[in-house]
Design a protein around this motif. Structure first.
Motif, short mmCIF file in Angstrom:
data_model
loop_
_atom_site.label_atom_id
_atom_site.label_comp_id
_atom_site.label_asym_id
_atom_site.label_seq_id
_atom_site.Cartn_x
_atom_site.Cartn_y
_atom_site.Cartn_z
N VAL A 30 29.17 -1.62 16.32
CA VAL A 30 28.86 -3.05 16.37
C VAL A 30 29.77 -3.83 15.43
CG1 VAL A 30 27.11 -4.79 15.88
CG2 VAL A 30 26.47 -2.66 17.05
N ASP A 31 30.02 -3.27 14.24
CA ASP A 31 30.72 -4.00 13.19
C ASP A 31 32.24 -3.90 13.23
OD1 ASP A 31 28.26 -4.72 12.27
OD2 ASP A 31 28.17 -3.23 10.68
N ARG A 32 32.81 -3.13 14.13
CA ARG A 32 34.25 -2.92 14.13
C ARG A 32 35.01 -4.25 14.29
NH1 ARG A 32 36.48 1.91 13.98
NH2 ARG A 32 35.08 3.70 14.04
N VAL A 33 36.20 -4.28 13.69
CA VAL A 33 37.02 -5.50 13.66
C VAL A 33 38.01 -5.47 14.82
CG1 VAL A 33 38.65 -6.85 12.29
CG2 VAL A 33 36.82 -5.56 11.14
N PRO A 34 37.86 -6.37 15.80
CA PRO A 34 38.81 -6.39 16.93
C PRO A 34 40.11 -7.05 16.51
CG PRO A 34 37.22 -8.15 17.18
CD PRO A 34 36.80 -7.38 15.94
N VAL A 35 41.22 -6.53 17.02
CA VAL A 35 42.52 -7.15 16.77
C VAL A 35 43.30 -7.13 18.07
CG1 VAL A 35 43.42 -4.95 15.90
CG2 VAL A 35 44.66 -7.06 15.43
N THR A 36 43.83 -8.30 18.46
CA THR A 36 44.59 -8.42 19.70
C THR A 36 46.08 -8.26 19.39
OG1 THR A 36 42.93 -9.93 20.60
CG2 THR A 36 45.09 -9.87 21.69
N LEU A 37 46.71 -7.27 19.97
CA LEU A 37 48.12 -6.99 19.73
C LEU A 37 48.99 -7.95 20.54
CD1 LEU A 37 48.13 -3.07 19.87
CD2 LEU A 37 47.52 -4.61 17.98
N PRO A 38 50.28 -8.08 20.18
CA PRO A 38 51.18 -8.98 20.90
C PRO A 38 51.23 -8.70 22.41
CG PRO A 38 52.20 -8.25 18.87
CD PRO A 38 50.94 -7.45 19.02
N ASN A 39 51.02 -7.45 22.80
CA ASN A 39 51.06 -7.11 24.23
C ASN A 39 49.73 -7.35 24.94
OD1 ASN A 39 49.46 -5.02 23.33
ND2 ASN A 39 50.95 -3.40 23.74
N GLY A 40 48.75 -7.91 24.22
CA GLY A 40 47.46 -8.21 24.80
C GLY A 40 46.42 -7.12 24.64
N LYS A 41 46.85 -5.93 24.24
CA LYS A 41 45.92 -4.83 24.05
C LYS A 41 45.01 -5.12 22.86
CE LYS A 41 45.74 0.16 23.19
NZ LYS A 41 46.54 1.41 22.95
N ILE A 42 43.74 -4.74 22.97
CA ILE A 42 42.78 -4.96 21.88
C ILE A 42 42.43 -3.63 21.24
CG2 ILE A 42 40.48 -5.77 21.27
CD1 ILE A 42 40.65 -7.76 23.55
N LEU A 43 42.61 -3.55 19.92
CA LEU A 43 42.21 -2.38 19.15
C LEU A 43 40.96 -2.72 18.36
CD1 LEU A 43 45.57 -1.06 17.63
CD2 LEU A 43 44.39 -0.22 19.65
N LYS A 44 40.18 -1.72 18.04
CA LYS A 44 38.99 -1.91 17.22
C LYS A 44 39.18 -1.18 15.89
CE LYS A 44 36.34 -4.24 20.11
NZ LYS A 44 35.08 -3.69 20.60
N LEU A 45 39.34 -1.94 14.81
CA LEU A 45 39.49 -1.37 13.49
C LEU A 45 38.12 -1.10 12.88
CD1 LEU A 45 42.27 -3.69 12.03
CD2 LEU A 45 42.56 -1.57 13.29
N SER A 46 38.05 -0.13 11.99
CA SER A 46 36.79 0.13 11.30
C SER A 46 36.43 -1.08 10.44
CB SER A 46 36.90 1.39 10.44
OG SER A 46 37.99 1.30 9.55
N PRO A 47 35.13 -1.32 10.20
CA PRO A 47 34.71 -2.52 9.47
C PRO A 47 35.17 -2.51 8.02
CG PRO A 47 32.85 -1.04 9.81
CD PRO A 47 33.99 -0.49 10.61
N GLY A 48 35.39 -3.70 7.48
CA GLY A 48 35.79 -3.82 6.09
C GLY A 48 36.80 -4.94 5.88
N LYS A 49 36.82 -5.46 4.67
CA LYS A 49 37.68 -6.60 4.35
C LYS A 49 39.15 -6.27 4.51
CE LYS A 49 37.77 -10.35 0.95
NZ LYS A 49 37.25 -10.81 -0.36
N HIS A 50 39.53 -5.04 4.14
CA HIS A 50 40.93 -4.63 4.24
C HIS A 50 41.42 -4.73 5.67
CE1 HIS A 50 44.33 -1.76 4.44
NE2 HIS A 50 44.58 -2.20 3.23
N ASN A 51 40.63 -4.23 6.61
CA ASN A 51 41.04 -4.29 8.01
C ASN A 51 40.96 -5.69 8.59
OD1 ASN A 51 41.77 -1.63 8.22
ND2 ASN A 51 39.80 -0.94 9.02
N GLU A 52 40.12 -6.55 8.02
CA GLU A 52 40.09 -7.95 8.44
C GLU A 52 41.41 -8.63 8.09
OE1 GLU A 52 36.68 -9.70 6.62
OE2 GLU A 52 35.24 -8.50 7.75
N VAL A 53 41.97 -8.27 6.93
CA VAL A 53 43.27 -8.83 6.54
C VAL A 53 44.35 -8.32 7.48
CG1 VAL A 53 45.02 -8.92 4.72
CG2 VAL A 53 42.59 -9.08 4.11
N GLN A 54 44.30 -7.04 7.83
CA GLN A 54 45.30 -6.48 8.74
C GLN A 54 45.24 -7.16 10.11
OE1 GLN A 54 46.33 -2.02 7.41
NE2 GLN A 54 44.55 -2.14 8.72
N ALA A 55 44.03 -7.39 10.59
CA ALA A 55 43.88 -8.08 11.87
C ALA A 55 44.48 -9.48 11.80
CB ALA A 55 42.40 -8.15 12.26
#
Length: 311
Positions: free
Chosen positions: A149-174
Protein backbone atom coordinates in the motif's frame (compact mmCIF):
# COMPACT_ATOMS: atom_id res chain seq x y z
CA UNK A 1 24.35 -25.12 12.92
CA UNK A 2 25.41 -22.45 15.42
CA UNK A 3 23.15 -20.54 17.79
CA UNK A 4 22.95 -17.43 15.60
CA UNK A 5 21.69 -19.52 12.68
CA UNK A 6 19.20 -21.27 14.96
CA UNK A 7 17.94 -17.92 16.23
CA UNK A 8 17.41 -16.79 12.65
CA UNK A 9 15.26 -19.87 11.98
CA UNK A 10 13.24 -19.15 15.12
CA UNK A 11 12.58 -15.60 13.99
CA UNK A 12 11.50 -16.78 10.56
CA UNK A 13 9.18 -19.45 11.99
CA UNK A 14 7.65 -16.95 14.42
CA UNK A 15 6.64 -14.75 11.48
CA UNK A 16 9.21 -11.95 11.60
CA UNK A 17 9.85 -10.10 8.30
CA UNK A 18 13.02 -10.99 6.40
CA UNK A 19 14.65 -7.72 7.48
CA UNK A 20 14.35 -8.93 11.10
CA UNK A 21 15.93 -12.31 10.41
CA UNK A 22 19.49 -10.97 10.17
CA UNK A 23 22.44 -11.44 12.50
CA UNK A 24 21.69 -8.37 14.60
CA UNK A 25 18.14 -9.62 15.20
CA UNK A 26 19.40 -13.11 16.04
CA UNK A 27 21.91 -11.72 18.54
CA UNK A 28 19.14 -9.68 20.15
CA UNK A 29 16.95 -12.75 20.57
CA UNK A 30 19.83 -14.74 22.04
CA UNK A 31 20.61 -11.98 24.52
CA UNK A 32 17.01 -11.61 25.68
CA UNK A 33 16.73 -15.40 26.11
CA UNK A 34 20.17 -15.53 27.81
CA UNK A 35 21.34 -18.25 25.41
CA UNK A 36 25.07 -18.77 24.89
CA UNK A 37 26.59 -20.94 22.17
CA UNK A 38 26.67 -24.11 24.30
CA UNK A 39 23.24 -23.65 25.90
CA UNK A 40 20.05 -25.51 24.98
CA UNK A 41 16.96 -23.58 23.96
CA UNK A 42 14.97 -25.39 26.63
CA UNK A 43 17.02 -23.43 29.15
CA UNK A 44 16.02 -20.05 27.73
CA UNK A 45 14.86 -17.60 30.36
CA UNK A 46 13.59 -14.06 30.55
CA UNK A 47 16.10 -11.39 31.49
CA UNK A 48 15.51 -7.67 31.14
CA UNK A 49 18.19 -5.82 29.19
CA UNK A 50 18.88 -2.34 27.93
CA UNK A 51 20.48 -1.88 24.53
CA UNK A 52 24.06 -0.67 25.05
CA UNK A 53 24.98 -2.23 28.40
CA UNK A 54 22.72 -5.23 27.92
CA UNK A 55 22.18 -6.59 24.41
CA UNK A 56 25.29 -5.09 22.78
CA UNK A 57 27.51 -6.13 25.71
CA UNK A 58 26.07 -9.67 25.57
CA UNK A 59 26.90 -9.78 21.86
CA UNK A 60 30.53 -8.80 22.46
CA UNK A 61 31.15 -11.01 25.49
CA UNK A 62 29.42 -14.21 24.41
CA UNK A 63 29.47 -14.09 20.59
CA UNK A 64 32.51 -11.93 19.86
CA UNK A 65 30.30 -9.66 17.75
CA UNK A 66 31.11 -6.06 18.53
CA UNK A 67 28.84 -3.28 17.31
CA UNK A 68 29.80 0.40 17.26
CA UNK A 69 28.20 2.58 19.93
CA UNK A 70 26.22 4.52 17.33
CA UNK A 71 24.37 1.36 16.22
CA UNK A 72 22.27 1.24 19.39
CA UNK A 73 19.58 3.25 17.61
CA UNK A 74 19.63 0.66 14.82
CA UNK A 75 18.90 -2.03 17.41
CA UNK A 76 15.95 0.01 18.69
CA UNK A 77 14.46 1.07 15.36
CA UNK A 78 15.05 -1.97 13.19
CA UNK A 79 15.04 -4.90 15.63
CA UNK A 80 13.41 -4.22 18.98
CA UNK A 81 10.57 -2.10 17.63
CA UNK A 82 9.52 -4.97 15.35
CA UNK A 83 10.02 -7.54 18.14
CA UNK A 84 7.58 -5.57 20.31
CA UNK A 85 5.10 -5.33 17.43
CA UNK A 86 5.31 -9.09 16.93
CA UNK A 87 4.62 -9.66 20.65
CA UNK A 88 7.93 -11.48 21.03
CA UNK A 89 9.35 -8.82 23.33
CA UNK A 90 7.87 -6.55 25.99
CA UNK A 91 9.02 -2.94 26.40
CA UNK A 92 9.85 -1.93 29.98
CA UNK A 93 8.22 -5.06 31.48
CA UNK A 94 9.71 -4.40 34.93
CA UNK A 95 8.68 -0.73 35.13
CA UNK A 96 5.85 -0.18 32.60
CA UNK A 97 5.35 3.51 33.47
CA UNK A 98 8.92 4.60 32.63
CA UNK A 99 9.13 7.79 30.52
CA UNK A 100 9.79 7.15 26.82
CA UNK A 101 13.35 8.53 26.91
CA UNK A 102 14.32 7.09 30.27
CA UNK A 103 17.91 5.78 30.50
CA UNK A 104 16.41 2.83 32.39
CA UNK A 105 14.46 1.67 29.32
CA UNK A 106 14.70 -2.10 28.90
CA UNK A 107 13.30 -5.07 27.01
CA UNK A 108 12.31 -8.58 28.05
CA UNK A 109 11.22 -11.66 26.14
CA UNK A 110 7.43 -12.02 26.30
CA UNK A 111 6.16 -14.94 28.39
CA UNK A 112 4.12 -16.49 25.55
CA UNK A 113 7.02 -16.26 23.12
CA UNK A 114 9.47 -17.69 25.64
CA UNK A 115 7.36 -20.81 26.19
CA UNK A 116 7.31 -21.43 22.44
CA UNK A 117 11.01 -20.69 21.92
CA UNK A 118 11.96 -23.23 24.60
CA UNK A 119 10.53 -25.97 22.38
CA UNK A 120 12.81 -25.18 19.43
CA UNK A 121 14.53 -28.34 18.26
CA UNK A 122 11.81 -30.60 19.59
CA UNK A 123 8.99 -32.38 17.79
CA UNK A 124 6.59 -29.71 19.13
CA UNK A 125 8.33 -26.74 17.57
CA UNK A 126 6.50 -26.57 14.22
CA UNK A 127 3.08 -26.87 15.82
CA UNK A 128 3.90 -24.40 18.60
CA UNK A 129 5.40 -21.76 16.30
CA UNK A 130 2.44 -22.10 13.92
CA UNK A 131 0.02 -21.66 16.81
CA UNK A 132 1.96 -18.60 18.00
CA UNK A 133 1.71 -16.98 14.57
CA UNK A 134 -1.98 -17.76 14.40
CA UNK A 135 -2.76 -16.34 17.84
CA UNK A 136 -0.44 -13.33 17.87
CA UNK A 137 -0.34 -12.50 14.17
CA UNK A 138 2.22 -12.97 11.42
CA UNK A 139 4.14 -9.69 11.32
CA UNK A 140 5.83 -10.53 8.00
CA UNK A 141 2.43 -10.74 6.27
CA UNK A 142 1.27 -7.49 7.88
CA UNK A 143 4.44 -5.74 6.73
CA UNK A 144 4.07 -7.13 3.21
CA UNK A 145 0.50 -5.79 2.96
CA UNK A 146 1.53 -2.42 4.39
CA UNK A 147 4.47 -2.11 1.98
CA UNK A 148 2.25 -2.93 -0.98
CA UNK A 149 0.00 0.00 0.00
CA UNK A 150 2.75 2.43 1.00
CA UNK A 151 5.16 1.93 -1.92
CA UNK A 152 6.35 5.07 -3.72
CA UNK A 153 5.38 5.13 -7.43
CA UNK A 154 7.79 6.74 -9.87
CA UNK A 155 7.07 7.32 -13.56
CA UNK A 156 10.13 6.83 -15.76
CA UNK A 157 10.82 8.92 -18.89
CA UNK A 158 9.58 6.02 -21.04
CA UNK A 159 6.25 5.98 -19.20
CA UNK A 160 6.97 2.83 -17.22
CA UNK A 161 5.94 2.99 -13.55
CA UNK A 162 8.14 1.49 -10.85
CA UNK A 163 7.16 1.01 -7.22
CA UNK A 164 9.88 1.96 -4.75
CA UNK A 165 9.83 0.76 -1.15
CA UNK A 166 8.33 3.33 1.26
CA UNK A 167 10.51 5.96 2.88
CA UNK A 168 11.72 9.53 2.57
CA UNK A 169 14.89 8.54 0.72
CA UNK A 170 12.94 6.91 -2.09
CA UNK A 171 10.53 9.86 -2.21
CA UNK A 172 13.52 12.06 -3.03
CA UNK A 173 14.66 9.62 -5.72
CA UNK A 174 11.20 9.63 -7.28
CA UNK A 175 11.24 13.44 -7.29
CA UNK A 176 14.62 13.42 -9.05
CA UNK A 177 13.21 11.29 -11.88
CA UNK A 178 9.86 13.07 -12.17
CA UNK A 179 10.86 16.69 -11.48
CA UNK A 180 14.64 17.25 -11.71
CA UNK A 181 15.08 15.28 -14.94
CA UNK A 182 12.56 17.21 -17.10
CA UNK A 183 13.57 20.55 -15.56
CA UNK A 184 17.37 20.33 -15.58
CA UNK A 185 18.30 17.21 -17.57
CA UNK A 186 15.68 17.23 -20.33
CA UNK A 187 16.29 14.56 -22.94
CA UNK A 188 18.27 12.37 -20.57
CA UNK A 189 17.83 8.62 -20.21
CA UNK A 190 17.55 6.90 -16.85
CA UNK A 191 20.41 4.40 -16.62
CA UNK A 192 20.22 3.44 -12.96
CA UNK A 193 17.80 3.81 -10.06
CA UNK A 194 18.48 2.22 -6.70
CA UNK A 195 16.04 1.32 -3.95
CA UNK A 196 16.50 0.97 -0.20
CA UNK A 197 15.36 -2.67 -0.51
CA UNK A 198 16.54 -3.56 -4.01
CA UNK A 199 19.81 -1.75 -4.69
CA UNK A 200 19.65 -2.07 -8.49
CA UNK A 201 15.89 -1.87 -8.96
CA UNK A 202 16.34 -0.37 -12.43
CA UNK A 203 19.47 -0.43 -14.54
CA UNK A 204 20.09 -0.15 -18.26
CA UNK A 205 22.95 -2.64 -18.42
CA UNK A 206 23.42 -2.27 -22.16
CA UNK A 207 23.93 1.50 -22.09
CA UNK A 208 25.99 1.38 -18.90
CA UNK A 209 28.40 -1.04 -20.56
CA UNK A 210 28.37 0.96 -23.80
CA UNK A 211 29.62 4.15 -22.12
CA UNK A 212 32.20 2.37 -19.96
CA UNK A 213 30.49 2.03 -16.60
CA UNK A 214 31.19 -1.26 -14.78
CA UNK A 215 27.90 -3.15 -14.54
CA UNK A 216 29.07 -5.45 -11.75
CA UNK A 217 29.61 -2.73 -9.16
CA UNK A 218 26.14 -1.22 -8.69
CA UNK A 219 26.70 -0.92 -4.95
CA UNK A 220 29.18 1.89 -5.67
CA UNK A 221 26.96 3.83 -8.05
CA UNK A 222 25.03 6.85 -6.76
CA UNK A 223 21.28 6.61 -6.18
CA UNK A 224 20.28 7.89 -9.63
CA UNK A 225 22.29 7.95 -12.87
CA UNK A 226 21.04 9.89 -15.91
CA UNK A 227 22.67 10.12 -19.34
CA UNK A 228 22.18 12.77 -22.04
CA UNK A 229 23.33 11.00 -25.18
CA UNK A 230 23.47 14.04 -27.49
CA UNK A 231 25.64 16.04 -25.09
CA UNK A 232 27.45 12.99 -23.69
CA UNK A 233 26.71 14.22 -20.16
CA UNK A 234 26.38 11.88 -17.19
CA UNK A 235 24.37 13.03 -14.17
CA UNK A 236 25.48 11.33 -10.95
CA UNK A 237 22.88 12.05 -8.28
CA UNK A 238 22.88 11.22 -4.58
CA UNK A 239 19.59 11.49 -2.67
CA UNK A 240 20.30 12.57 0.89
CA UNK A 241 18.02 11.99 3.87
CA UNK A 242 20.23 10.17 6.37
CA UNK A 243 23.46 9.49 4.49
CA UNK A 244 26.00 11.98 3.20
CA UNK A 245 26.05 14.21 0.09
CA UNK A 246 28.49 14.31 -2.81
CA UNK A 247 31.62 14.99 -0.79
CA UNK A 248 35.24 15.22 -2.02
CA UNK A 249 35.73 11.60 -0.89
CA UNK A 250 32.64 10.46 -2.81
CA UNK A 251 33.82 12.23 -5.97
CA UNK A 252 37.18 10.46 -5.71
CA UNK A 253 35.41 7.09 -5.38
CA UNK A 254 33.22 7.77 -8.41
CA UNK A 255 36.10 9.07 -10.53
CA UNK A 256 37.94 5.80 -9.90
CA UNK A 257 34.85 3.75 -10.71
CA UNK A 258 34.18 5.72 -13.91
CA UNK A 259 37.75 6.02 -15.17
CA UNK A 260 36.82 4.31 -18.47
CA UNK A 261 33.76 6.47 -19.04
CA UNK A 262 34.51 9.53 -21.20
CA UNK A 263 31.15 11.25 -20.65
CA UNK A 264 31.17 14.66 -18.99
CA UNK A 265 30.26 14.14 -15.34
CA UNK A 266 27.79 16.30 -13.41
CA UNK A 267 27.63 15.66 -9.66
CA UNK A 268 24.32 16.48 -7.98
CA UNK A 269 23.12 16.11 -4.39
CA UNK A 270 19.33 16.04 -3.98
CA UNK A 271 17.74 16.99 -0.65
CA UNK A 272 14.10 16.76 0.47
CA UNK A 273 14.12 20.27 1.97
CA UNK A 274 16.29 23.26 2.84
CA UNK A 275 16.69 22.11 6.45
CA UNK A 276 18.32 18.88 5.34
CA UNK A 277 20.56 20.81 2.94
CA UNK A 278 21.80 23.11 5.70
CA UNK A 279 22.59 20.10 7.88
CA UNK A 280 25.01 18.72 5.27
CA UNK A 281 26.20 21.92 3.57
CA UNK A 282 29.71 21.88 5.06
CA UNK A 283 30.41 18.43 3.63
CA UNK A 284 29.35 19.12 0.05
CA UNK A 285 32.19 19.21 -2.49
CA UNK A 286 32.85 22.32 -4.55
CA UNK A 287 32.20 22.08 -8.29
CA UNK A 288 28.96 20.17 -7.65
CA UNK A 289 25.26 20.98 -7.88
CA UNK A 290 22.44 21.04 -5.30
CA UNK A 291 18.76 20.36 -5.95
CA UNK A 292 16.06 20.61 -3.28
CA UNK A 293 12.66 18.92 -3.66
CA UNK A 294 10.67 21.67 -1.97
CA UNK A 295 11.97 24.23 -4.48
CA UNK A 296 12.19 22.07 -7.62
CA UNK A 297 12.60 24.82 -10.20
CA UNK A 298 15.84 26.14 -8.66
CA UNK A 299 19.40 24.88 -8.31
CA UNK A 300 22.25 25.83 -5.98
CA UNK A 301 25.61 25.80 -7.74
CA UNK A 302 28.64 25.09 -5.59
CA UNK A 303 31.05 26.48 -8.16
CA UNK A 304 30.83 30.27 -8.33
CA UNK A 305 31.80 30.88 -11.96
CA UNK A 306 29.58 28.61 -14.03
CA UNK A 307 26.23 26.91 -14.23
CA UNK A 308 25.54 23.23 -14.54
CA UNK A 309 27.78 21.23 -16.84
CA UNK A 310 30.52 18.62 -16.70
CA UNK A 311 33.85 19.42 -15.13
Amino acid sequence: MNKIEEAQIILKDLGLPKSQQNEMSAITLLALCNIKETDDWKDAKKISLGVSKGIMKFSTVFYDKEYAANTRETFRRFVLHQFVQARIVDYNPDIPNLPVNSPRAHYGIAKEALEVIKTFGTKNWKANSKEFRASIGDLSKKYAKRKAVDRVPVTLPNGKILKLSPGKHNEVQAAVVEQFLPEFAEGSELLYLGDTETKDLYNDKETLAEIGIPIDQHSKLPDVVLYHRAKNWLYLIEAVTSHGPVSPKRIHELEELLEKCDAGKIYVTAFPDFTEFKKWSKKIAWETEIWICEMPSHMIHFNGDRFMGPR
